[in-house]
Design a protein around this motif. Sequence first.
Motif, mmCIF file in Angstrom:
data_model
loop_
_atom_site.group_PDB
_atom_site.id
_atom_site.type_symbol
_atom_site.label_atom_id
_atom_site.label_comp_id
_atom_site.label_asym_id
_atom_site.label_seq_id
_atom_site.Cartn_x
_atom_site.Cartn_y
_atom_site.Cartn_z
ATOM 1 N N ARG A 275 0.841 -1.199 0.000
ATOM 2 C CA ARG A 275 0.000 0.000 0.000
ATOM 3 C C ARG A 275 0.872 1.244 0.000
ATOM 4 O O ARG A 275 1.967 1.261 0.574
ATOM 5 C CB ARG A 275 -0.906 0.011 1.237
ATOM 6 C CG ARG A 275 -2.088 -0.901 1.119
ATOM 7 C CD ARG A 275 -2.998 -0.964 2.331
ATOM 8 N NE ARG A 275 -3.095 0.218 3.168
ATOM 9 C CZ ARG A 275 -4.092 0.446 4.021
ATOM 10 N NH1 ARG A 275 -5.092 -0.443 4.114
ATOM 11 N NH2 ARG A 275 -4.109 1.515 4.776
ATOM 12 N N ALA A 276 0.355 2.279 -0.615
ATOM 13 C CA ALA A 276 1.119 3.529 -0.712
ATOM 14 C C ALA A 276 1.408 4.137 0.651
ATOM 15 O O ALA A 276 2.440 4.791 0.836
ATOM 16 C CB ALA A 276 0.353 4.529 -1.583
ATOM 17 N N ASP A 277 0.518 3.882 1.630
ATOM 18 C CA ASP A 277 0.724 4.473 2.958
ATOM 19 C C ASP A 277 1.587 3.605 3.870
ATOM 20 O O ASP A 277 1.834 3.950 5.025
ATOM 21 C CB ASP A 277 -0.616 4.765 3.635
ATOM 22 C CG ASP A 277 -1.470 3.508 3.818
ATOM 23 O OD1 ASP A 277 -0.977 2.384 3.557
ATOM 24 O OD2 ASP A 277 -2.641 3.648 4.234
#
Length: 342
Positions: A275-277
């Motif tokens: 995930r990007a986060d």
Amino acid sequence: MMILVTGGAGFIGSNFVLDWLAVNDEPVVNLDALTYAGNRANLASLHADPRHIFVQGDIADTALVAQLLATHQPRAVVHFAAESHVDRSIAGPEAFVQTNVVGTFRLLEAVRAYWQGLDAAGQAAFRFLHVSTDEVYGTLSPTAPAFTEDHPHAPNSPYAASKAGSDHLVRAWHHTYGLPVVTTNCSNNYGPYQYPEKLIPLCIQRALTGQPLPIYGDGQQVRDWLFVSDHCAAVRRVLEAGELGRVYNVGGWNEKANLSVVNTLCNVLDELQPRADGVSYAAQVAFVTDRPGHDRRYAIDATRIERELGWRPAETFETGIRKTVQWYLDNTAWVADLAARA
């Protein structure tokens, strides 16, 4: 020489057809009704392959099945065609009775008429292989021994009951009419081309789109998980050497709770497409109300097929789930096409 496969555009059936033609040159007549779970795109690589003859049609269409048998003279029928999703069977059981019970009955009758018309050598060589499920056996307590082939049928869902009915029909057609049958009862399959209503592909797609990953109840329902190519290899081996009238349980020796399965695939996704986060996909897990009559545990004892036929699964759950996640990451167009059809 050729074989007739029913349901060969579905998840397990299409994997079987692809694997069959990858390991030998014997042609396949592939009969599939192309309901919501049947997908010609699964077979795209065979589009120009003369060994693959696709026919859209219903196993309950006795005239069509009789015509295919008379025209192509198969040495075997491998019967995958079935309605298979438990949730759908709870919402609409009639379709499951029609396909799995009535459809199998009509298929058996067409095959019996064809088989009885063969010469003695053709009758002796012919096989009807019925592909079924461990769900026909019912549920197990946490410490109970795994299902063997002698375990009584005790189905708890409309899906399982309809498959149990088909099992009984196949058995009866062997004992009453002498039809040369073998039956396989497999555990939970997973792998490429699985329709995304089932747990693993559903959670992969929902994870990637930022949606909650729904887990029934407490997530401790236990299943034995079998990579689909291992199942296909088992079916080939039973077709080749299975004893007539015999039942063979096919399992992966991989008992896993549903929550553990989802956490494992989240870990694989975290590695392959984070995930990007930076948060784990496991944060998306959401527990939802359990479905009615949800069986607590299935477990397959696959000793018979190993001892008598020498088959064992090649994949562990860890290797199989990694291959599965990677396939869905690599085949987003296939998933998008299904979503557009829904």
